[in-house]
Design a protein around this motif. Structure first.
Motif, mmCIF file in Angstrom:
data_model
loop_
_atom_site.group_PDB
_atom_site.id
_atom_site.type_symbol
_atom_site.label_atom_id
_atom_site.label_comp_id
_atom_site.label_asym_id
_atom_site.label_seq_id
_atom_site.Cartn_x
_atom_site.Cartn_y
_atom_site.Cartn_z
ATOM 1 N N GLU A 212 53.658 -14.135 85.272
ATOM 2 C CA GLU A 212 54.415 -14.723 83.957
ATOM 3 C C GLU A 212 55.464 -15.591 84.718
ATOM 4 O O GLU A 212 55.901 -16.932 84.276
ATOM 5 N N PHE A 213 56.238 -15.027 86.005
ATOM 6 C CA PHE A 213 57.479 -15.808 86.474
ATOM 7 C C PHE A 213 56.857 -17.032 87.255
ATOM 8 O O PHE A 213 57.426 -18.027 87.156
ATOM 9 N N THR A 214 55.634 -16.869 87.879
ATOM 10 C CA THR A 214 55.099 -17.955 88.670
ATOM 11 C C THR A 214 54.554 -19.077 87.717
ATOM 12 O O THR A 214 54.552 -20.316 88.308
ATOM 13 N N ALA A 215 54.445 -18.853 86.625
ATOM 14 C CA ALA A 215 53.752 -20.001 85.622
ATOM 15 C C ALA A 215 54.958 -20.767 85.275
ATOM 16 O O ALA A 215 54.680 -21.872 84.702
ATOM 17 N N ALA A 216 56.432 -20.442 85.553
ATOM 18 C CA ALA A 216 57.428 -21.156 84.767
ATOM 19 C C ALA A 216 58.691 -20.880 85.586
ATOM 20 O O ALA A 216 59.539 -20.320 85.375
ATOM 21 N N PRO A 217 58.489 -21.105 87.139
ATOM 22 C CA PRO A 217 59.692 -21.018 88.079
ATOM 23 C C PRO A 217 60.799 -21.855 87.374
ATOM 24 O O PRO A 217 60.652 -22.893 86.936
ATOM 25 N N GLY A 218 62.000 -21.097 87.400
ATOM 26 C CA GLY A 218 63.390 -21.610 86.929
ATOM 27 C C GLY A 218 63.597 -21.534 85.581
ATOM 28 O O GLY A 218 64.620 -21.758 84.982
ATOM 29 N N VAL A 219 62.428 -20.925 84.727
ATOM 30 C CA VAL A 219 62.746 -20.790 83.214
ATOM 31 C C VAL A 219 63.053 -19.310 83.188
ATOM 32 O O VAL A 219 62.418 -18.439 83.450
ATOM 33 N N VAL A 220 64.060 -19.217 82.220
ATOM 34 C CA VAL A 220 64.575 -17.745 81.641
ATOM 35 C C VAL A 220 63.527 -17.319 80.923
ATOM 36 O O VAL A 220 63.260 -17.919 79.882
ATOM 37 N N LEU A 221 62.954 -16.138 81.193
ATOM 38 C CA LEU A 221 62.125 -15.182 80.261
ATOM 39 C C LEU A 221 62.902 -14.244 79.639
ATOM 40 O O LEU A 221 63.389 -13.195 80.611
ATOM 41 N N GLU A 222 62.916 -14.101 78.533
ATOM 42 C CA GLU A 222 63.837 -13.145 77.752
ATOM 43 C C GLU A 222 62.772 -11.942 77.962
ATOM 44 O O GLU A 222 61.489 -11.680 78.087
ATOM 45 N N ARG A 223 63.482 -10.617 77.875
ATOM 46 C CA ARG A 223 62.876 -9.253 77.745
ATOM 47 C C ARG A 223 61.826 -9.078 76.659
ATOM 48 O O ARG A 223 60.642 -8.575 77.173
ATOM 49 N N GLN A 224 62.180 -9.457 75.545
ATOM 50 C CA GLN A 224 61.158 -9.318 74.650
ATOM 51 C C GLN A 224 59.939 -10.161 74.687
ATOM 52 O O GLN A 224 58.904 -10.073 74.446
ATOM 53 N N THR A 225 60.126 -11.318 75.270
ATOM 54 C CA THR A 225 59.166 -12.376 75.550
ATOM 55 C C THR A 225 58.266 -11.689 76.611
ATOM 56 O O THR A 225 56.913 -11.658 76.471
ATOM 57 N N LEU A 226 58.725 -11.269 77.708
ATOM 58 C CA LEU A 226 57.909 -10.248 78.575
ATOM 59 C C LEU A 226 57.049 -9.094 78.135
ATOM 60 O O LEU A 226 56.057 -8.914 78.618
ATOM 61 N N LEU A 227 57.826 -8.346 77.215
ATOM 62 C CA LEU A 227 57.263 -7.148 76.533
ATOM 63 C C LEU A 227 55.959 -7.646 75.709
ATOM 64 O O LEU A 227 55.034 -6.963 75.956
ATOM 65 N N GLU A 228 56.134 -8.738 75.214
ATOM 66 C CA GLU A 228 54.974 -9.314 74.461
ATOM 67 C C GLU A 228 53.988 -9.992 75.212
ATOM 68 O O GLU A 228 52.785 -9.439 74.963
ATOM 69 N N ARG A 229 54.285 -10.562 76.218
ATOM 70 C CA ARG A 229 53.158 -10.970 77.095
ATOM 71 C C ARG A 229 52.406 -10.161 78.188
ATOM 72 O O ARG A 229 51.528 -10.329 78.383
ATOM 73 N N VAL A 230 53.222 -9.271 78.646
ATOM 74 C CA VAL A 230 52.982 -8.408 79.651
ATOM 75 C C VAL A 230 52.394 -6.953 79.020
ATOM 76 O O VAL A 230 51.276 -6.377 79.633
ATOM 77 N N TRP A 231 53.316 -6.369 78.214
ATOM 78 C CA TRP A 231 52.749 -5.051 77.690
ATOM 79 C C TRP A 231 52.333 -5.321 76.131
ATOM 80 O O TRP A 231 51.944 -4.246 75.566
#
Length: 272
Positions: A212-231
């Motif tokens: 997720e991080f390497t797909a969008a370097p420099g872009v802020v990813l919110e915690r809820q977004t990461l919870l949805e995409r990764v978990w």
């Protein structure tokens, strides 16, 4: 002629309370999961080494070797999905388990359908990262995840499968399977990561997070977004899961590569 259906993933359940252990075992078996059990941490370690299960489900409070210690010992040998159970929700329990290498946790008491949904989710996450190529053998039996009870009972709707990380390469990175960002090399198909030329072993959850991080370097990813995409959490789950996994990822690839944006989330720093 179609091939035989893959065997369902095998679960190792480590729980010292006999009533909870047997009730949980029977509930999981109703959903078609083969389950092996252990009553303490040392027995759990022995069963893990003997049976090599596909998923580990363990309690935090265990005799002889507690759940955190068992999780840490197993992480030295395997990257299998680990789900911890705890009757307490204090930060020290949750964070200690996640820091030891657990992928997720669930608070007791819980409904069997909720537990099964969480197991399916962590298995799908593993499958999304390490899916075998067409025609290959699925060694973990992930594609055989049971979707409903084998006997009458209350079923839960299958959780939606996680969408894979964006296929587009970051700006400045080469097209294809390898992403190169300021000394960080991520092979998206081979599931290999190198930081400054050094190979970095990651769990499937850590790898999904890094994608997720390497797909969008420099872009802020919110915690809820990461919870949805990764978990695969579409609701307001515990953000400490994200925080601890980011902490673990930093320890492996370099603390300065992921920046905390206070009040929002995290971002992968762009190369200068």
């Amino acid at each position: 002629m179609t091939g035989a259906r893959p065997d369902p993933p095998r679960i190792l359940l480590v729980e010292d309370d006999e009533v909870i252990r047997e009730a949980t075992r029977m509930a999981l078996e109703r959903y078609g999961f083969p389950v092996t059990t252990a009553g303490d941490g040392l027995e759990g370690l022995e069963r893990f080494r003997a049976d090599r299960p596909d998923v580990l489900l363990l309690d935090v409070m265990l005799p002889l070797l507690d759940g955190v210690g068992l999780c840490r010992r197993i992480r030295e040998e395997s990257q299998l999905p680990i789900l911890m159970m705890s009757a307490r929700t204090e930060s020290v329990d949750v964070v200690s388990g996640l820091e030891a290498g657990a992928d997720d946790y669930i608070v007791k008491p819980f409904e069997s359908a909720v537990l099964v949904a969480r197991i399916r989710t962590v298995l799908r996450r593993t499958r999304a990262v390490a899916a075998p190529p067409p025609g290959a053998v699925d060694p973990a039996g992930i594609s055989g995840i049971p979707e409903s009870p084998a006997s009458p009972g209350t079923a839960v709707e299958p959780a939606a499968a996680a969408e894979p990380a964006a296929a587009a390469e970051p700006a400045g990175g080469p097209p294809g399977r390898v992403r190169l960002i300021a000394g960080l090399e991520v092979d998206t198909e081979g599931m290999e990561v190198k930081a400054d030329g050094r190979r970095v072993p990651l769990t499937p959850t850590e790898f999904r997070l890094l994608l997720e991080f390497t797909a969008a370097p420099g872009v802020v990813l919110e915690r809820q977004t990461l919870l949805e995409r990764v978990w695969d959490y579409a609701w307001g789950a515990d953000s400490r899961v994200v925080d601890v996994h980011v902490q673990r990822l930093r320890a492996k690839i370099g603390a300065d590569r992921i920046e905390t944006i206070r009040g929002f989330g995290y971002k992968l720093r762009r190369p200068r």
